[in-house]
Design a protein around this motif. Structure first.
Motif, PDB file in Angstrom:
ATOM      1  N   HIS A  24       0.819  -1.211   0.000  1.00 47.75           N
ATOM      2  CA  HIS A  24       0.000   0.000   0.000  1.00 47.75           C
ATOM      3  C   HIS A  24       0.851   1.258   0.000  1.00 47.75           C
ATOM      4  O   HIS A  24       0.317   2.352  -0.086  1.00 47.75           O
ATOM      5  CB  HIS A  24      -0.940  -0.005   1.205  1.00 47.75           C
ATOM      6  N   GLY A  25       2.157   1.122   0.122  1.00 42.86           N
ATOM      7  CA  GLY A  25       3.040   2.284   0.164  1.00 42.86           C
ATOM      8  C   GLY A  25       3.623   2.613  -1.196  1.00 42.86           C
ATOM      9  O   GLY A  25       3.372   1.923  -2.187  1.00 42.86           O
ATOM     10  N   TRP A  26       4.385   3.659  -1.217  1.00 47.21           N
ATOM     11  CA  TRP A  26       4.993   4.157  -2.448  1.00 47.21           C
ATOM     12  C   TRP A  26       6.452   4.493  -2.202  1.00 47.21           C
ATOM     13  O   TRP A  26       6.855   4.716  -1.063  1.00 47.21           O
ATOM     14  CB  TRP A  26       4.256   5.404  -2.917  1.00 47.21           C
ATOM     15  N   LEU A  27       7.213   4.535  -3.280  1.00 53.47           N
ATOM     16  CA  LEU A  27       8.612   4.947  -3.237  1.00 53.47           C
ATOM     17  C   LEU A  27       8.785   6.174  -4.116  1.00 53.47           C
ATOM     18  O   LEU A  27       8.312   6.202  -5.257  1.00 53.47           O
ATOM     19  CB  LEU A  27       9.526   3.848  -3.774  1.00 53.47           C
ATOM     20  N   VAL A  28       9.485   7.162  -3.588  1.00 54.38           N
ATOM     21  CA  VAL A  28       9.928   8.293  -4.397  1.00 54.38           C
ATOM     22  C   VAL A  28      11.403   8.024  -4.675  1.00 54.38           C
ATOM     23  O   VAL A  28      12.184   7.793  -3.745  1.00 54.38           O
ATOM     24  CB  VAL A  28       9.760   9.635  -3.657  1.00 54.38           C
ATOM     25  N   ILE A  29      11.768   8.008  -5.943  1.00 57.10           N
ATOM     26  CA  ILE A  29      13.131   7.695  -6.345  1.00 57.10           C
ATOM     27  C   ILE A  29      13.713   8.915  -7.030  1.00 57.10           C
ATOM     28  O   ILE A  29      13.134   9.437  -7.992  1.00 57.10           O
ATOM     29  CB  ILE A  29      13.170   6.484  -7.310  1.00 57.10           C
ATOM     30  N   SER A  30      14.863   9.363  -6.537  1.00 52.45           N
ATOM     31  CA  SER A  30      15.567  10.496  -7.138  1.00 52.45           C
ATOM     32  C   SER A  30      16.965  10.017  -7.504  1.00 52.45           C
ATOM     33  O   SER A  30      17.690   9.505  -6.647  1.00 52.45           O
ATOM     34  CB  SER A  30      15.647  11.653  -6.136  1.00 52.45           C
ATOM     35  N   VAL A  31      17.324  10.176  -8.758  1.00 55.71           N
ATOM     36  CA  VAL A  31      18.609   9.677  -9.240  1.00 55.71           C
ATOM     37  C   VAL A  31      19.321  10.772 -10.013  1.00 55.71           C
ATOM     38  O   VAL A  31      18.718  11.454 -10.842  1.00 55.71           O
ATOM     39  CB  VAL A  31      18.412   8.446 -10.162  1.00 55.71           C
ATOM     40  N   SER A  32      20.615  10.908  -9.726  1.00 52.60           N
ATOM     41  CA  SER A  32      21.467  11.793 -10.523  1.00 52.60           C
ATOM     42  C   SER A  32      22.675  10.985 -10.967  1.00 52.60           C
ATOM     43  O   SER A  32      23.331  10.338 -10.149  1.00 52.60           O
ATOM     44  CB  SER A  32      21.923  12.999  -9.698  1.00 52.60           C
ATOM     45  N   THR A  33      22.958  11.034 -12.254  1.00 51.66           N
ATOM     46  CA  THR A  33      24.110  10.303 -12.778  1.00 51.66           C
ATOM     47  C   THR A  33      25.253  11.264 -13.118  1.00 51.66           C
ATOM     48  O   THR A  33      26.214  10.858 -13.766  1.00 51.66           O
ATOM     49  CB  THR A  33      23.721   9.482 -14.019  1.00 51.66           C
ATOM     50  N   ALA A  34      25.163  12.508 -12.673  1.00 50.41           N
ATOM     51  CA  ALA A  34      26.250  13.469 -12.900  1.00 50.41           C
ATOM     52  C   ALA A  34      27.524  12.928 -12.258  1.00 50.41           C
ATOM     53  O   ALA A  34      27.516  12.463 -11.119  1.00 50.41           O
ATOM     54  CB  ALA A  34      25.889  14.824 -12.307  1.00 50.41           C
ATOM     55  N   SER A  62      26.898   5.850 -19.768  1.00 50.28           N
ATOM     56  CA  SER A  62      26.040   4.677 -19.962  1.00 50.28           C
ATOM     57  C   SER A  62      25.107   4.441 -18.771  1.00 50.28           C
ATOM     58  O   SER A  62      24.045   3.844 -18.922  1.00 50.28           O
ATOM     59  CB  SER A  62      26.888   3.436 -20.207  1.00 50.28           C
ATOM     60  N   LEU A  63      25.480   4.945 -17.593  1.00 49.64           N
ATOM     61  CA  LEU A  63      24.657   4.733 -16.410  1.00 49.64           C
ATOM     62  C   LEU A  63      23.303   5.428 -16.561  1.00 49.64           C
ATOM     63  O   LEU A  63      22.274   4.896 -16.157  1.00 49.64           O
ATOM     64  CB  LEU A  63      25.377   5.228 -15.154  1.00 49.64           C
ATOM     65  N   ARG A  64      23.292   6.616 -17.149  1.00 50.15           N
ATOM     66  CA  ARG A  64      22.037   7.348 -17.333  1.00 50.15           C
ATOM     67  C   ARG A  64      21.044   6.512 -18.129  1.00 50.15           C
ATOM     68  O   ARG A  64      19.868   6.402 -17.786  1.00 50.15           O
ATOM     69  CB  ARG A  64      22.300   8.683 -18.033  1.00 50.15           C
ATOM     70  N   VAL A  65      21.519   5.871 -19.188  1.00 51.14           N
ATOM     71  CA  VAL A  65      20.655   5.034 -20.022  1.00 51.14           C
ATOM     72  C   VAL A  65      20.201   3.805 -19.244  1.00 51.14           C
ATOM     73  O   VAL A  65      19.031   3.414 -19.307  1.00 51.14           O
ATOM     74  CB  VAL A  65      21.382   4.634 -21.328  1.00 51.14           C
ATOM     75  N   GLN A  66      21.109   3.197 -18.489  1.00 55.35           N
ATOM     76  CA  GLN A  66      20.744   2.027 -17.687  1.00 55.35           C
ATOM     77  C   GLN A  66      19.651   2.372 -16.674  1.00 55.35           C
ATOM     78  O   GLN A  66      18.701   1.611 -16.494  1.00 55.35           O
ATOM     79  CB  GLN A  66      21.967   1.480 -16.948  1.00 55.35           C
ATOM     80  N   VAL A  67      19.799   3.513 -16.023  1.00 53.70           N
ATOM     81  CA  VAL A  67      18.811   3.948 -15.030  1.00 53.70           C
ATOM     82  C   VAL A  67      17.472   4.182 -15.699  1.00 53.70           C
ATOM     83  O   VAL A  67      16.426   3.708 -15.235  1.00 53.70           O
ATOM     84  CB  VAL A  67      19.295   5.218 -14.290  1.00 53.70           C
ATOM     85  N   TRP A  68      17.491   4.916 -16.795  1.00 51.22           N
ATOM     86  CA  TRP A  68      16.240   5.214 -17.506  1.00 51.22           C
ATOM     87  C   TRP A  68      15.544   3.928 -17.932  1.00 51.22           C
ATOM     88  O   TRP A  68      14.338   3.771 -17.747  1.00 51.22           O
ATOM     89  CB  TRP A  68      16.535   6.094 -18.725  1.00 51.22           C
ATOM     90  N   ASP A 124      22.043   0.946  -5.548  1.00 52.99           N
ATOM     91  CA  ASP A 124      23.418   0.498  -5.272  1.00 52.99           C
ATOM     92  C   ASP A 124      24.307   0.670  -6.494  1.00 52.99           C
ATOM     93  O   ASP A 124      25.443   1.141  -6.390  1.00 52.99           O
ATOM     94  CB  ASP A 124      23.437  -0.965  -4.819  1.00 52.99           C
ATOM     95  N   ARG A 125      23.809   0.278  -7.662  1.00 54.94           N
ATOM     96  CA  ARG A 125      24.592   0.410  -8.897  1.00 54.94           C
ATOM     97  C   ARG A 125      24.922   1.876  -9.165  1.00 54.94           C
ATOM     98  O   ARG A 125      26.058   2.211  -9.505  1.00 54.94           O
ATOM     99  CB  ARG A 125      23.821  -0.178 -10.085  1.00 54.94           C
ATOM    100  N   VAL A 126      23.939   2.745  -9.005  1.00 54.29           N
ATOM    101  CA  VAL A 126      24.158   4.180  -9.241  1.00 54.29           C
ATOM    102  C   VAL A 126      25.241   4.696  -8.302  1.00 54.29           C
ATOM    103  O   VAL A 126      26.172   5.388  -8.729  1.00 54.29           O
ATOM    104  CB  VAL A 126      22.839   4.972  -9.065  1.00 54.29           C
ATOM    105  N   ARG A 127      25.133   4.374  -7.030  1.00 58.73           N
ATOM    106  CA  ARG A 127      26.109   4.859  -6.041  1.00 58.73           C
ATOM    107  C   ARG A 127      27.514   4.310  -6.315  1.00 58.73           C
ATOM    108  O   ARG A 127      28.501   5.043  -6.199  1.00 58.73           O
ATOM    109  CB  ARG A 127      25.646   4.482  -4.642  1.00 58.73           C
TER     110      ARG A 127
END
Length: 194
Positions: free
Chosen positions: A8-18, A23-29, A62-65
């Motif tokens: 019943h809950g939700w996740l807010v996800i904020s990602v920056s690949t700067a 290639s990470l930006r595309v993987q995230v998208w 984890d991958r992004v970090r």
């Protein structure tokens, strides 16, 4: 803080690949898109906190970090039921659009089967080609269904249409079997009828 799955809950996800590899930006998208994320603004999206989603988002964060980007995953709950209903409606509309594309393209497979049968071209090669096409539709449908968290209305229609195409392919296969090996078709037809 650990994010726990919650139907019943939700996740807010904020990602920056700067600062991370391009290639990470595309993987995230691609990953967020495959999960059916609803973007609230650039680099901020919303997903239901279902167990498979939570698992995939943890891996993605984890991958992004590890690759030099930043990721925040925050649990949230709507304070107004109408807001949650609006988000669910928006997610369902996105899935309905995807299901509608399946329904738009499926008639070409069904028409091809009808055309080949009308031409007397019911062959094993055509069966194989059509089976591969049908499998692509099923795989596509499975991917949409995996992100259809709230049972979008067009989903049932799309699943029924794919199964109808499978039924038509089975009939086409019988015609091909009869055309290429008439002696084998009769026993098989008797077995199917019993």
């Amino acid at each position: 803080m650990s994010i726990e799955p919650d139907d019943h809950g939700w996740l807010v996800i904020s990602v920056s690949t700067a600062g991370a590899p391009d290639s990470l930006r595309v993987q995230v998208w691609r990953k967020l898109r495959s999960l059916g994320a609803l973007y609230l603004q650039q680099s901020v999206c919303l997903l239901p906190a279902r167990p498979p989603v939570v698992r995939e988002i943890r891996r993605l964060a984890d991958r992004v970090r590890h690759q030099g980007g930043t990721a925040r995953v925050l649990p949230m709950a709507f304070t107004a039921p109408g807001e949650e209903d609006a988000v669910i409606a928006e997610l369902n509309a996105a899935r309905d659009t995807e299901y509608a594309e399946v329904l738009e393209r499926l008639p070409s497979l069904r028409q091809e089967l009808a055309d080949e049968q009308a031409r007397g071209n019911a062959t094993y090669a055509e069966v194989e080609e059509s089976e591969a096409d049908l499998q692509r539709f099923r795989t596509w449908l499975d991917k949409i269904a995996a992100r259809d968290y709230f049972d979008a209305p067009t989903g049932r229609t799309a699943r029924d249409a794919v199964e109808q195409a499978a039924t038509e392919l089975a009939a086409f296969e019988e015609a091909a079997l009869h055309a290429e090996a008439p002696d084998q078709a009769a026993p098989r037809l008797r077995a199917v009828k019993q």
